[in-house]
Design an enzyme around this catalytic site. Sequence first.
Site, mmCIF file in Angstrom:
data_model
loop_
_atom_site.group_PDB
_atom_site.id
_atom_site.type_symbol
_atom_site.label_atom_id
_atom_site.label_comp_id
_atom_site.label_asym_id
_atom_site.label_seq_id
_atom_site.Cartn_x
_atom_site.Cartn_y
_atom_site.Cartn_z
ATOM 1 C CB CYS A 1 -27.889 21.074 19.266
ATOM 2 S SG CYS A 1 -28.263 22.840 19.381
ATOM 3 C CG MET A 2 -26.696 14.709 20.299
ATOM 4 S SD MET A 2 -27.198 13.789 21.754
ATOM 5 C CE MET A 2 -26.026 14.336 22.963
ATOM 6 C CG ASP A 3 -30.457 15.226 18.809
ATOM 7 O OD1 ASP A 3 -29.823 14.177 18.651
ATOM 8 O OD2 ASP A 3 -30.725 15.712 19.931
ATOM 9 N NE ARG B 1 -5.000 -2.600 -1.497
ATOM 10 C CZ ARG B 1 -3.723 -2.459 -1.840
ATOM 11 N NH1 ARG B 1 -3.124 -3.387 -2.570
ATOM 12 N NH2 ARG B 1 -3.038 -1.399 -1.450
ATOM 13 C CG HIS C 1 -1.984 0.991 1.249
ATOM 14 N ND1 HIS C 1 -2.906 1.095 0.230
ATOM 15 C CD2 HIS C 1 -2.325 1.949 2.152
ATOM 16 C CE1 HIS C 1 -3.761 2.077 0.504
ATOM 17 N NE2 HIS C 1 -3.431 2.604 1.655
HETATM 18 N N1 PMH Z 1 -6.084 -0.673 0.146
HETATM 19 C C1 PMH Z 1 -5.863 -0.460 1.447
HETATM 20 C C2 PMH Z 1 -4.967 -1.385 2.185
HETATM 21 C C3 PMH Z 1 -6.472 0.626 2.083
HETATM 22 O O1 PMH Z 1 -6.235 0.823 3.380
HETATM 23 C C4 PMH Z 1 -7.308 1.494 1.321
HETATM 24 C C5 PMH Z 1 -7.960 2.699 1.917
HETATM 25 C C6 PMH Z 1 -7.512 1.218 -0.036
HETATM 26 C C7 PMH Z 1 -6.863 0.126 -0.593
HETATM 27 C C8 PMH Z 1 -8.369 2.080 -0.908
HETATM 28 O O2 PMH Z 1 -7.823 3.339 -1.043
HETATM 29 P P1 PMH Z 1 -8.570 4.504 -1.860
HETATM 30 O O3 PMH Z 1 -9.845 4.754 -1.150
HETATM 31 O O4 PMH Z 1 -7.635 5.651 -1.801
HETATM 32 O O5 PMH Z 1 -8.789 3.963 -3.216
HETATM 33 N N2 PMH Z 1 -7.616 3.001 3.205
HETATM 34 C C9 PMH Z 1 -7.749 4.179 3.827
HETATM 35 C C10 PMH Z 1 -7.325 4.387 5.120
HETATM 36 O O6 PMH Z 1 -6.790 3.457 5.855
HETATM 37 N N3 PMH Z 1 -7.525 5.629 5.482
HETATM 38 O O7 PMH Z 1 -8.075 6.254 4.447
HETATM 39 C C11 PMH Z 1 -8.228 5.379 3.409
#
Ligand code: PMH
Length: 387
Positions: free
Chosen positions: A313-315, A221, A166
């Site tokens: 507020c809360m709601d 991904r 990643h």
């Molecule tokens: N793969 C992993 C391991 C991730 O954590 C995320 C998003 C994605 C793919 C998808 O990323 P994208 O939405 O930029 O396409 N994870 C997160 C995170 O942990 N905080 O913000 C996004």
Amino acid sequence: MSSFHRDTWVEVDLDCIYENVQAIQEHVTQDVTVIAVVKANAYGHGDAQVANVALEAGAKYLAVSFLDEAMSLRQQGITAPILVLGASRVSDLPLAAKEDITLTVFQKEWVEEATSAYQGSKEVKLHLKLDTGMGRIGARSKEEVAQILELIEKASNLQTEGIYTHFATADELQSDYVERQFERFHTLLNQITNKYRIPMIHCGNSATTLRFPKRIFNAVRVGIAMYGLTPSPEMEPELPFPLKEAFSLHTKLVHVKRLSIGESVSYGATYTTKEEEWIGTVPVGYADGWIRKLQGMNILVDGKLAPIVGRICMDQFMIKLPHELPIGTKVTLIGEQDGKKISSNDVAAKLDTINYEVPCMISYRVPRMFWRNGSIMEVRNYLQTNH
Ligand code: PMH
């Protein structure tokens, strides 16, 4: 279809998500597996509904953060492969096997424990996560990678289906750091791929996928782009195709009054009218995820921008109306009215955060209404247990 009994709702336009996934699939070519990232209730958009439409549009795999999120998809009838991106317990291997859920591994000790503790006959698929510079989870050394793969190879009920990493800075146009991560990934892969045949190799989040479609191996991904949001403001002018924002948030005025000059509004009496003003009360608050820092933000009513006045507020919160309006007038917090638009990007800018956080923070108190082929397909009220 569940019902809801408050005049506040999210609309998720699944047609936008369908088109975004199709465009992404075309961008990476049909040979690349699109893994639709639907963790955190599909970034607040509705996990099963998004998963189904992404699969219809060509995605072949889903990804979530932890096993309960995968189970939620299974319980809603989704049979496609699902990858858990975060850590899982060794003791949950039988559950992963039973539900056919793919787990991420990244520690030699975990795999050692798994090979002795998991005696089931059904094979569990695993993806090995490599830390090439994100510094979150992942094996870092050649030695650990080799040891993990060897342990899995020896176990008859475990299979390495994938290997991935990643990137930490793919959404920044300055590319030095991501290039270093690419390089480390290649180095680690080189020592593996002549020894093991691993079917899936992936490194691409949305930013990587949009910017480097030729360098993403054989799967991506994709999260944020599928929802129609750009991974970072600096990428906005660089987009290879337009993205369609799927998420909007609406409500209706529940009270309208005219205040004379010098009267105050909400907790702390922080807002005082400077003239005779029409003030509307909106039934959304910080418990819905519309947090107090949004005081002062403009939202849309009667096709015009109206500022949030006084503390949230809360709601409920109050807005200064452009003129007298009837109770029940539609108010749009995110989305369009009469050609004017408030994007999740605008809310993120006001909060000094990223657009990812905005749909995620709209809480489960707010029902989701799903549009498909131009009409309402489903309503989900998370407060009803019989959905
Ligand atoms: N793969 C992993 C391991 C991730 O954590 C995320 C998003 C994605 C793919 C998808 O990323 P994208 O939405 O930029 O396409 N994870 C997160 C995170 O942990 N905080 O913000 C996004």
